[in-house]
Design a protein around this motif. Structure first.
Motif, PDB file in Angstrom:
ATOM      1  N   ALA A  82     -13.705  27.632 -20.461  1.00 18.05           N
ATOM      2  CA  ALA A  82     -13.791  27.736 -21.920  1.00 18.05           C
ATOM      3  C   ALA A  82     -13.467  29.136 -22.420  1.00 18.05           C
ATOM      4  CB  ALA A  82     -15.183  27.326 -22.390  1.00 18.05           C
ATOM      5  N   TYR A 105     -19.813  28.076 -12.545  1.00 17.60           N
ATOM      6  CA  TYR A 105     -20.041  26.703 -12.970  1.00 17.60           C
ATOM      7  C   TYR A 105     -21.445  26.240 -12.627  1.00 17.60           C
ATOM      8  CZ  TYR A 105     -19.429  25.249  -8.091  1.00 17.60           C
ATOM      9  OH  TYR A 105     -19.572  25.091  -6.738  1.00 17.60           O
ATOM     10  N   TYR A 204     -27.918  22.897 -23.491  1.00 16.85           N
ATOM     11  CA  TYR A 204     -26.886  23.078 -24.502  1.00 16.85           C
ATOM     12  C   TYR A 204     -27.511  23.733 -25.723  1.00 16.85           C
ATOM     13  CZ  TYR A 204     -23.208  20.442 -22.158  1.00 16.85           C
ATOM     14  OH  TYR A 204     -22.232  20.042 -21.281  1.00 16.85           O
ATOM     15  N   ASP A 211     -19.606  21.013 -25.913  1.00 15.40           N
ATOM     16  CA  ASP A 211     -19.013  21.616 -24.720  1.00 15.40           C
ATOM     17  C   ASP A 211     -17.687  22.275 -25.089  1.00 15.40           C
ATOM     18  OD1 ASP A 211     -17.410  21.908 -22.252  1.00 15.40           O
ATOM     19  OD2 ASP A 211     -19.033  20.783 -21.292  1.00 15.40           O
ATOM     20  N   ASP A 214     -14.584  21.299 -22.892  1.00 13.76           N
ATOM     21  CA  ASP A 214     -14.057  19.963 -23.177  1.00 13.76           C
ATOM     22  C   ASP A 214     -13.323  19.933 -24.514  1.00 13.76           C
ATOM     23  OD1 ASP A 214     -15.170  19.127 -20.809  1.00 13.76           O
ATOM     24  OD2 ASP A 214     -16.727  17.886 -21.721  1.00 13.76           O
TER      25      ASP A 214
END
Length: 221
Positions: A82, A105, A204, A211, A214
């Motif tokens: 990202a 990650y 989150y 996200d 994504d």
């Protein structure tokens, strides 16, 4: 640690933030990436005001002008995936900077509690120049817990100790802000587009934006 929260002073960052959060706009991946990049550009400009410059004589077609050029060696660090469009915004301004990349990650573990995710952060890949005596700008758009940022920083320290560190995030949770204050050098500066109060059981940021990886590149399997 000094914290610069762009939400405290209305600017174009506020406009781009509203579009990043808006579910009606998020479906446009190109626009989402562009807004991350734009915020990176604005933060780069603001960070540039804190750096050192030197006077140089520049020959124009008519005479010689005394100008200023950046005297601080800068390394732009980012966390995959990202962070890439956000990083590009910084690179648009610090176009001669060296670059560092870290793959951090979440590796999820078996749940102890039905409604709560548990995970460890893993560093899989790192590519960086030497950092000794340089200014490190480490960017990650979503600062949920602060763990990925802190582990990435520790991994980068294997390449030397920067003279100064700036952290950059688009959205941070208050928990993450408190975490990085405890785990980074006191002279570190955190630049953030907005600070949200909470993170949920999946870690989150709430209200956050979802996200970021994504939304920028498509849903991963």
């Amino acid at each position: 640690m000094k914290v610069i929260n762009f939400a405290e002073t209305p600017s174009l960052v506020s406009q781009y933030m509203s579009e990043l959060r808006d579910v009606k706009i998020q479906g446009d991946m190109m626009r989402f990436r562009q807004n991350l990049e734009r915020i990176g550009e604005i933060m780069a400009y603001e960070i540039s005001k804190t750096l050192e410059y030197k006077n140089v004589d520049v020959v124009t077609p008519l005479e010689t002008a005394t100008c200023q050029r950046l005297a601080t060696p800068v390394v732009l660090g980012t966390i995959f995936r990202a962070g890439l469009p956000f990083h590009q915004g910084f690179l648009q301004y610090f176009d001669s900077a060296e670059n560092a990349f870290v793959s951090a990650y979440r590796k999820y573990k078996e749940k102890k509690y039905k409604d709560q995710d548990e995970f460890d952060i893993y560093i899989e890949y790192i590519a960086s120049p030497r950092l000794d005596g340089k200014t490190l700008i480490l960017a990650d758009p979503m600062l949920a817990t602060g763990s990925s940022m802190e582990l990435s920083y520790r991994a980068l320290l294997t390449k030397g100790v920067p003279a100064r560190t700036h952290l950059a995030a688009v959205i941070a949770s208050q928990k993450a802000v408190d975490f990085v204050k405890e785990h980074f050098p006191e002279d570190t500066t955190l630049w953030v587009g907005a600070i949200d109060a909470e993170i949920n059981s999946h870690s989150y940021i709430v209200p956050g934006l979802g996200d970021a990886g994504d939304l920028a590149y498509g849903i991963k399997e």
